[in-house]
Design a protein around this motif. Structure first.
Motif, short mmCIF file in Angstrom:
data_model
loop_
_atom_site.label_atom_id
_atom_site.label_comp_id
_atom_site.label_asym_id
_atom_site.label_seq_id
_atom_site.Cartn_x
_atom_site.Cartn_y
_atom_site.Cartn_z
N UNK A 22 0.83 -1.21 0.00
CA UNK A 22 0.00 0.00 0.00
C UNK A 22 0.86 1.25 0.00
N UNK A 23 1.90 1.25 0.85
CA UNK A 23 2.78 2.41 0.96
C UNK A 23 3.54 2.66 -0.34
N UNK A 24 4.22 1.63 -0.85
CA UNK A 24 5.04 1.80 -2.06
C UNK A 24 4.17 2.22 -3.24
N UNK A 25 3.04 1.56 -3.41
CA UNK A 25 2.20 1.88 -4.57
C UNK A 25 1.61 3.29 -4.45
N UNK A 26 1.28 3.72 -3.24
CA UNK A 26 0.81 5.10 -3.06
C UNK A 26 1.91 6.09 -3.42
N UNK A 30 0.21 4.69 -7.85
CA UNK A 30 -0.52 3.58 -8.45
C UNK A 30 -1.85 3.48 -7.70
N UNK A 31 -2.92 3.31 -8.42
CA UNK A 31 -4.26 3.24 -7.83
C UNK A 31 -4.32 2.15 -6.76
N UNK A 117 9.13 -2.42 -7.81
CA UNK A 117 9.78 -1.48 -8.74
C UNK A 117 9.99 -2.14 -10.11
N UNK A 118 10.37 -3.42 -10.13
CA UNK A 118 10.47 -4.12 -11.41
C UNK A 118 9.13 -4.14 -12.12
N UNK A 119 8.05 -4.40 -11.38
CA UNK A 119 6.72 -4.43 -11.99
C UNK A 119 6.34 -3.07 -12.57
N UNK A 120 6.93 -2.00 -12.03
CA UNK A 120 6.66 -0.65 -12.52
C UNK A 120 7.66 -0.19 -13.57
#
Length: 148
Positions: A22-26, A30-31, A117-120
């Motif tokens: 949740x933290x990294x994606x925010x 990322x939604x 991060x790889x996924x992004x």
């Protein structure tokens, strides 16, 4: 939405990994509705994935499998879709943690951050890419840990 699946005997704090996601994606805009799976798997299945996808022998620490090839969004336009899967091998992480002098839990949190991060779209094949990715990884993880 993050799903945590532990297919190993190793105890994993799923809530901690969900909070990290949740933290990294925010932070990466990322939604919160983006789909992410974090799977903890044993060395045998990890070695099979490592051989199948990278043609390398033996288990590795983490592998990422992107789905919609999302990239970081912006505050006004967060990225949406299916991020993909991250597979982490706790036994490999434990060995690396001992070498690095920190806990296996910290190592696996770092690996999960690395996988996201790889996924992004981040990579570390070239020196400048490596510096950017590892600097961002370090900042995200340290900021997350400071909030816990």
């Amino acid at each position: 939405m993050t799903e945590i699946l532990n297919e190993t005997e190793t105890e994993v704090d799923g809530a901690e990994f969900a909070a990290l996601a949740d933290f990294v994606l925010a932070q990466m805009h990322v939604s919160s509705g983006a789909e992410l799976n974090i799977l903890f798997i044993d060395p045998g299945p990890m070695a099979e994935l490592h051989k199948r996808w990278l043609d390398l022998e033996g288990p590795t620490d983490v592998m990422s499998f992107p789905m919609d090839e999302l990239r970081p969004g912006t505050e006004d336009d967060p990225a949406e879709g299916v991020l993909g899967d991250i597979c982490i091998c706790p036994q490999v992480a434990q060995a690396q943690a001992q070498e690095a002098g920190h806990s296996a839990a910290e190592e696996m949190l770092m690996l999960a951050t690395h996988g996201m991060l790889h996924l992004l779209g981040y990579d570390h094949a070239e020196p400048e890419e490596r510096e950017e990715m590892f600097s961002l990884q370090r900042r995200l993880l340290l900021t997350f840990l400071a909030t816990r």
